[in-house]
Scaffold this active site. Structure first.
Site, PDB file in Angstrom:
ATOM      1  N   TYR A 277      -8.196   0.999  -3.614  1.00 30.17           N
ATOM      2  CA  TYR A 277      -6.933   1.320  -4.276  1.00 30.17           C
ATOM      3  C   TYR A 277      -6.269   0.050  -4.744  1.00 30.17           C
ATOM      4  O   TYR A 277      -6.650  -1.053  -4.370  1.00 30.17           O
ATOM      5  CB  TYR A 277      -6.011   2.068  -3.311  1.00 30.17           C
ATOM      6  CG  TYR A 277      -5.562   1.223  -2.160  1.00 30.17           C
ATOM      7  CD1 TYR A 277      -6.351   1.056  -1.034  1.00 30.17           C
ATOM      8  CD2 TYR A 277      -4.352   0.532  -2.219  1.00 30.17           C
ATOM      9  CE1 TYR A 277      -5.962   0.243   0.004  1.00 30.17           C
ATOM     10  CE2 TYR A 277      -3.951  -0.287  -1.176  1.00 30.17           C
ATOM     11  CZ  TYR A 277      -4.763  -0.424  -0.068  1.00 30.17           C
ATOM     12  OH  TYR A 277      -4.373  -1.241   0.947  1.00 30.17           O
TER      13      TYR A 277
ATOM     14  N   SER B 297       1.402  -7.541  -0.818  1.00 29.18           N
ATOM     15  CA  SER B 297       2.143  -8.583  -0.091  1.00 29.18           C
ATOM     16  C   SER B 297       1.333  -9.857   0.103  1.00 29.18           C
ATOM     17  O   SER B 297       1.858 -10.856   0.593  1.00 29.18           O
ATOM     18  CB  SER B 297       2.674  -8.046   1.232  1.00 29.18           C
ATOM     19  OG  SER B 297       1.639  -7.875   2.160  1.00 29.18           O
ATOM     20  N   GLN B 298       0.066  -9.843  -0.306  1.00 27.60           N
ATOM     21  CA  GLN B 298      -0.669 -11.115  -0.339  1.00 27.60           C
ATOM     22  C   GLN B 298      -0.050 -12.061  -1.373  1.00 27.60           C
ATOM     23  O   GLN B 298      -0.259 -13.270  -1.324  1.00 27.60           O
ATOM     24  CB  GLN B 298      -2.172 -10.898  -0.633  1.00 27.60           C
ATOM     25  CG  GLN B 298      -2.481 -10.235  -1.958  1.00 27.60           C
ATOM     26  CD  GLN B 298      -2.514  -8.717  -1.861  1.00 27.60           C
ATOM     27  OE1 GLN B 298      -1.793  -8.119  -1.074  1.00 27.60           O
ATOM     28  NE2 GLN B 298      -3.366  -8.071  -2.662  1.00 27.60           N
TER      29      GLN B 298
ATOM     30  N   THR C 108       1.539  -4.570   4.174  1.00 23.92           N
ATOM     31  CA  THR C 108       1.408  -4.917   5.596  1.00 23.92           C
ATOM     32  C   THR C 108       0.820  -6.310   5.832  1.00 23.92           C
ATOM     33  O   THR C 108       0.988  -6.872   6.905  1.00 23.92           O
ATOM     34  CB  THR C 108       0.530  -3.878   6.322  1.00 23.92           C
ATOM     35  OG1 THR C 108      -0.737  -3.813   5.667  1.00 23.92           O
ATOM     36  CG2 THR C 108       1.187  -2.522   6.331  1.00 23.92           C
ATOM     37  N   ASP C 109       0.129  -6.864   4.814  1.00 25.06           N
ATOM     38  CA  ASP C 109      -0.567  -8.143   5.022  1.00 25.06           C
ATOM     39  C   ASP C 109       0.369  -9.255   5.501  1.00 25.06           C
ATOM     40  O   ASP C 109       0.020 -10.029   6.394  1.00 25.06           O
ATOM     41  CB  ASP C 109      -1.250  -8.602   3.728  1.00 25.06           C
ATOM     42  CG  ASP C 109      -2.461  -7.759   3.369  1.00 25.06           C
ATOM     43  OD1 ASP C 109      -2.810  -6.856   4.157  1.00 25.06           O
ATOM     44  OD2 ASP C 109      -3.061  -8.000   2.307  1.00 25.06           O
TER      45      ASP C 109
ATOM     46  N   GLU D  24      -2.427 -30.404  26.170  1.00 26.34           N
ATOM     47  CA  GLU D  24      -3.591 -31.276  25.959  1.00 26.34           C
ATOM     48  C   GLU D  24      -3.288 -32.371  24.944  1.00 26.34           C
ATOM     49  O   GLU D  24      -3.977 -33.381  24.880  1.00 26.34           O
ATOM     50  CB  GLU D  24      -4.779 -30.433  25.480  1.00 26.34           C
ATOM     51  CG  GLU D  24      -5.356 -29.537  26.560  1.00 26.34           C
ATOM     52  CD  GLU D  24      -6.484 -28.683  26.010  1.00 26.34           C
ATOM     53  OE1 GLU D  24      -7.568 -29.231  25.727  1.00 26.34           O
ATOM     54  OE2 GLU D  24      -6.272 -27.470  25.844  1.00 26.34           O
TER      55      GLU D  24
ATOM     56  N   LYS E 110      -0.025  -8.224  12.748  1.00 34.20           N
ATOM     57  CA  LYS E 110      -1.002  -7.291  12.201  1.00 34.20           C
ATOM     58  C   LYS E 110      -2.336  -7.616  12.862  1.00 34.20           C
ATOM     59  O   LYS E 110      -2.819  -8.745  12.777  1.00 34.20           O
ATOM     60  CB  LYS E 110      -1.101  -7.440  10.677  1.00 34.20           C
ATOM     61  CG  LYS E 110      -2.034  -6.415  10.045  1.00 34.20           C
ATOM     62  CD  LYS E 110      -2.045  -6.458   8.523  1.00 34.20           C
ATOM     63  CE  LYS E 110      -2.962  -5.360   7.980  1.00 34.20           C
ATOM     64  NZ  LYS E 110      -3.037  -5.310   6.526  1.00 34.20           N
TER      65      LYS E 110
ATOM     66  N   THR F 184       0.812  -1.212   0.000  1.00 33.00           N
ATOM     67  CA  THR F 184       0.000   0.000   0.000  1.00 33.00           C
ATOM     68  C   THR F 184       0.845   1.260   0.000  1.00 33.00           C
ATOM     69  O   THR F 184       0.434   2.299  -0.525  1.00 33.00           O
ATOM     70  CB  THR F 184      -0.928  -0.007   1.233  1.00 33.00           C
ATOM     71  OG1 THR F 184      -1.758  -1.143   1.134  1.00 33.00           O
ATOM     72  CG2 THR F 184      -1.806   1.217   1.305  1.00 33.00           C
TER      73      THR F 184
HETATM   74  N1  GLU Z   1      -2.838  -6.177   0.554  1.00 35.98           N
HETATM   75  C1  GLU Z   1      -1.852  -5.164   0.364  1.00 35.98           C
HETATM   76  C2  GLU Z   1      -0.468  -5.591   0.795  1.00 35.98           C
HETATM   77  O1  GLU Z   1      -0.277  -6.260   1.763  1.00 35.98           O
HETATM   78  C3  GLU Z   1      -2.264  -3.945   1.030  1.00 35.98           C
HETATM   79  C4  GLU Z   1      -2.070  -3.929   2.507  1.00 35.98           C
HETATM   80  C5  GLU Z   1      -0.997  -2.965   2.903  1.00 35.98           C
HETATM   81  O2  GLU Z   1       0.058  -2.861   2.302  1.00 35.98           O
HETATM   82  O3  GLU Z   1      -1.254  -2.272   3.869  1.00 35.98           O
HETATM   83  O4  GLU Z   1       0.482  -5.222   0.121  1.00 35.98           O
END
Ligand code: GLU
Length: 349
Positions: A46, A79-80, A112-113, A306, A185, A33
């Site tokens: 976006y 980053s997915q 961030t993902d 367990e 996250k 992002t």
């Molecule tokens: N899904 C995107 C990624 O991980 C957007 C999330 C982000 O960067 O905050 O690159």
């Protein structure tokens, strides 16, 4: 007149000395992002990974006062879509920059993902005590109050700080520094999404300076035994999610595809639904390493609690969440297939 010329020469000399003395920081851009673009400054929709490294650097000229900053684009993805291949390339490139090309620190811009997984992978595979800082953003570069520029500036501030040396790989988000092992996250859309779990944050950035509150206590970077220099492909490890009435099919599919390891995102303290448990026992007997972790956001998955791990040769992920347990299991399987030794690695890292 003569004096004035002398003063000017002296000034020029001081400026050039200052430039030479600035730490050399390399930014490796991977997308996310922070490099995202929306149709309007108020839109929440976006596309990630649109803007290139030079645009990111140009957007934050303030960081040029802190360091001699240059950049390169490794990939430009959300980053997915991060994967093992990019991780290997990234770790090898960082080792080269820090150990062969004389850089004093590296900042990685990242979505961030999956930032926490990349951070943890690098924490175990970078062979340097120089700062390696991951930064991203929750709002795209075109948004009102985009958080990317401040996060990038802070990441460079962290990367030039002597106090950050030796702390392992850190994430820098929302003015905070977070340890690669514990960072999670926690929120899908908030800027304040990253947390350090029960142990909290490592430090914060204020006025362009890093303030360190605590030191990570797990082994990392120079103390890590994992060496990916000659690794071209990581072992196949998948994650199976636990839930009431869980189907054993995903676990069975990994077994049929001959995966090397499977991590269970179990319920509670890493518990299986009974049908999934039966497949896991058979998988372990076939030499596919099962690691029990938990879908709970906090708390350890304890050894022999367990579930009788000693009996079934399962490994407990301890402090690691499923996605980071997958990272460690892949690296562990490059060294050993002995469940006891793998458990020891989980205790250490
Ligand atoms: N899904 C995107 C990624 O991980 C957007 C999330 C982000 O960067 O905050 O690159």
């Amino acid at each position: 007149m003569k004096n004035l010329r002398g003063i000017l020469v002296l000034l020029a000399l001081l400026v050039s000395v200052n430039i030479v003395a600035k730490p050399k920081i390399r930014i490796i851009a991977t997308g996310g992002t922070i490099a995202g673009v929306s149709q309007s400054s108020t839109s929440s929709s976006y596309s990630a990974g649109q803007v290139g490294i030079q645009t990111l650097i140009d957007a934050v000229p303030q960081m040029l006062y802190l360091a001699d900053v240059s950049g390169e684009q490794l990939v430009n993805i959300g980053s997915q879509d991060m994967n093992n291949e990019v991780w290997l390339k990234l770790a090898k490139r960082i080792n080269q920059l820090l150990n062969e090309e004389g850089y004093d620190g590296v900042v990685v811009t990242h979505g961030t993902d999956t930032m926490e997984e990349t951070a943890y992978f690098l924490n175990l595979t970078v062979k340097s005590d120089k700062p390696v800082i991951l930064a991203g953003s929750m709002r795209p570069s075109t948004a009102i109050s985009a958080d990317g520029p401040a996060n990038l500036y802070n990441a460079v501030a962290a990367a030039v700080s002597p106090a950050v040396r030796g702390l392992g790989v850190l994430c820098c988000m929302n003015n905070q520094l977070l340890d690669a092992k514990t960072v999670i996250k926690t929120h899908t859309i908030d800027c304040d999404t990253f947390e350090g779990g029960p142990s909290g944050i490592i430090g914060y950035i204020y006025n362009g300076e890093a303030h360190i509150l605590q030191t990570p206590n797990n082994a990392h970077t120079l103390k890590s035994e994992f060496d990916i220099t000659n690794v071209e492909k990581l072992p196949n490890v998948g994650i199976v999610y636990g839930y009431a009435n869980a189907s054993p099919l995903p676990m069975q599919a990994f077994v049929d595809a001959k995966f090397d390891g499977i991590v269970l995102a179990g319920v509670g303290d890493g518990n299986f639904y009974k049908d999934v448990f039966d497949v896991a026992v058979k998988a372990q007997q076939k030499g596919i390493q099962i690691v029990r972790s938990s879908r709970c956001p906090t708390g350890p998955t304890c050894l022999n609690s367990e579930v009788d791990d000693a009996k079934y040769h399962f490994v407990a992920s301890l402090e690691l969440n499923p996605q980071k347990a997958r990272v460690l299991l892949m690296l562990a399987l490059t060294k050993t297939h002995d469940w006891n030794q793998i458990q020891e690695l989980f205790k250490k890292y």
